[in-house]
Design an enzyme around this catalytic site. Structure first.
Site, PDB file in Angstrom:
ATOM      1  N   CYS A  52       4.489   4.906  -3.783  1.00  0.00           N
ATOM      2  CA  CYS A  52       3.264   5.062  -4.537  1.00  0.00           C
ATOM      3  C   CYS A  52       2.368   3.845  -4.400  1.00  0.00           C
ATOM      4  CB  CYS A  52       3.564   5.213  -6.014  1.00  0.00           C
ATOM      5  SG  CYS A  52       3.983   6.865  -6.475  1.00  0.00           S
ATOM      6  N   GLN A  53       2.976   2.683  -4.382  1.00  0.00           N
ATOM      7  CA  GLN A  53       2.193   1.468  -4.559  1.00  0.00           C
ATOM      8  C   GLN A  53       2.257   0.511  -3.389  1.00  0.00           C
ATOM      9  OE1 GLN A  53       2.602  -0.426  -8.305  1.00  0.00           O
ATOM     10  NE2 GLN A  53       3.031   1.456  -9.388  1.00  0.00           N
TER      11      GLN A  53
END
Lengths: 151, 407
Positions: A52-53
């Site tokens: 996600c990051q």
């Protein structure tokens, strides 16, 4: 070369000498910076393991039954984890990669912390390595696909 | 007598926790706030003394639980100054409240070729349900952009509110940038063209003005857990005329009047929209949170929070290479930033090693990140129990993180 178990024990010992989270992360980041540079041509979309990051690039090959890979990340913490995986699994026999579990990460004192963060793609990274190991052994169908929830 | 803000911190037991051998510095309040002891006590009291299912039970505990649940509805109505108690619908959270309107209002009022307007400052929860509604109906999904400072482009908004616009949905405070949208301008503009407005108040109801009649909001939605209440309880306020005209969303128990093999008639408001056993404890906890919040003088609280935010902006400006995002005309409670050349994820992980809780990533606002051309931010978000010491700890933590990462 050393076996997976031997390398794991070396890492457990090295991290065990460090008391605080701060020192452990400091060392993790240091390992990341020692990671051999990835060939830029290998940083393709198809080699991108998406968290996600943070992004991780992982290029895996099977050479004489051994798993060989290059990897990199735009996150220094994740790059440290990549470096740990690199130390443990790179150039190891695919069968041993497939059989190993990641419990040694727990002994580093970082596992509980990092494995619960789905943003960092650690679980996805390991899953990719295991799938590559299975393919290397001709067991492509042996493992389920990566669970997207884990990425 | 009103309660002093400096006494608030002691009311939140979790703030005494040690995290990774450091005292917890909790700056992830936009994700969820911590709970004061009075809210925790209200939940324990309910489950210890009068837990029971509500409305149809004819025993004493059921009567007590029903009374507490319905008293809460009145408490919420007074808190946001709704005209009628039955305009308060209990949901699970802001997201469910918005989905309820997107389905029930959308099915009744949005037709092929119509338009729904949202903004690029929305949380995905106030974006995707409208996008899906438009896809279902063959309607047009219109998005108001924001300026480089992080303010809504009101000229474009003016142009987009047209004859076919059936609803405008926007937040009061952006969860990602902290922009306070000027509803006092926007809602009258929409109403002058006969367009109803849904306000996502998840990040505003506990920080700034929340009088639904003064704002003249048609729908106003928020979550309990972001305003010191429990998780699992949310609120949909809707003006009676809209709620009466809308079909139910979920169906089942509680929301029915008569059920026969041929047809079903629906219960009156608010029960028409509350199928199944609700979160009774959550509602009681929410009332306790409102009681807690209203002990403070609202103006004093607003000044305190505003001062703390300004202090935060000033102090973060001292951190080398820190990029603060947005410079809106008015900002509330949110500090979004990055350290130049450093992944936001790394900053979050390392701050945690010092017991500092922030959030990193896209904050469910990918359209904002696309517009800013970044993959995410570090977000520190404030609540009434935060102090200047928390900001100082954050700044100190960031300087240590910089030292670790800039080799």
């Amino acid at each position: 070369m050393s076996t997976i178990l031997e390398i794991e024990n070396e890492l457990i010992e090295a991290f065990g000498l460090l008391d605080s989270w701060e020192e452990k992360y400091d060392y993790l980041i240091e390992l990341g910076q020692e990671l051999p540079a990835m060939d830029p041509a290998q940083k393709t979309d198809s080699n991108l393991v998406k968290g996600c990051q943070s992004s991780v690039w992982l290029a895996v090959e099977c050479q004489d039954g051994r798993l060989c890979f290059q990897a990199d990340s735009d996150s220094l913490v994740v790059k440290g984890m990549v470096a740990v995986l690199n130390k443990v699994f790179n150039h190891q026999p695919a069968g041993e990669v497939l059989e190993s579990d990641l419990r040694f990460f727990e002994s580093l004192g970082l596992w509980r912390h990092l494995s619960s963060q789905r943003g960092n793609g650690l679980t996805a990274m390991v899953s990719h390595l295991k799938q590559a190991a299975a393919r290397c052994l001709g067991q492509a169908e042996a493992l389920p696909a990566t669970n997207p929830q884990e990425e | 007598m009103t309660k002093t803000i400096s006494s608030a911190r002691a009311d939140f037991p979790i703030l005494k926790t040690m995290v990774n051998d450091h005292p917890l510095v909790y700056l992830d309040n936009a994700a969820t706030t911590q709970k004061p002891q009075s809210v925790i006590d209200a939940l324990v009291d309910y489950y210890t003394h009068y837990n029971s299912n509500i409305h149809r039970g004819n025993h004493s505990l059921a009567a007590l639980a029903t009374q507490a649940h319905e008293t809460t509805r009145g408490r919420v109505a007074r808190f946001i100054n709704a005209e009628h108690k039955h305009e308060i619908i209990f949901t699970r959270n802001t997201t469910e409240s918005i989905n309820l309107v997107a389905h029930s209002f959308g099915d009744t009022f949005v037709k092929e070729g119509d338009e729904v307007v949202v903004t690029q400052l929305e949380h995905h929860s106030n974006f995707v349900p409208w996008q899906l509604l438009c896809q279902r109906k063959g309607a047009h999904f219109r998005v108001v952009p924001f300026t480089p400072d992080g303010d809504l482009d009101l000229e474009v908004l003016d142009k987009l509110l047209g004859k076919r616009t059936r609803l405008l949905a926007l937040n009061h405070v952006s969860n990602s940038l902290g922009t306070v949208n000027p509803l006092e301008i926007i809602i009258p503009l929409a109403h002058s063209r006969g367009i109803p407005v849904l306000v996502d108040a998840a990040q505003s109801v506990h920080h700034i003005e929340h009088d639904v009649r003064k704002l003249d909001a048609d729908f106003y939605v928020f979550s309990g857990h972001k305003m010191y209440g429990p998780t699992g309880i949310g609120v949909l306020y809707g003006q009676e005329k809209w709620l009466e005209a809308m079909m139910p969303f979920l169906s089942g128990g509680e929301m029915i009047d008569q059920v026969t093999v041929d047809r079903t008639t629906f219960n009156q408001l608010p029960f028409k929209f509350e199928a199944g056993t609700p979160d009774i404890a959550g509602a009681i906890g929410l009332a306790a949170a409102i009681d807690y919040l209203e002990q403070f003088d609202a103006e004093e609280l607003a000044v305190y929070e505003d001062d703390l935010l300004r202090y935060g902006i000033g102090q973060l400006g001292q951190v080398p290479g820190l990029i603060l995002y947005g410079n809106p005309i008015r900002r509330s409670s949110i500090l979004p930033f990055n350290l130049e050349g450093i992944q936001h994820y790394d900053v979050g992980v390392l701050l945690d090693a010092y017991g500092i809780a922030v959030r990193t990533g896209q904050h469910c606002t990918q359209p904002i990140m696309d517009r800013l051309g970044i993959t995410g931010t570090v977000r520190a978000s404030l609540a009434l129990y935060n102090t200047r010491e928390d900001i100082d700890a954050l700044v100190q933590g960031l300087k240590r993180v910089l030292k670790m990462l800039k080799r």
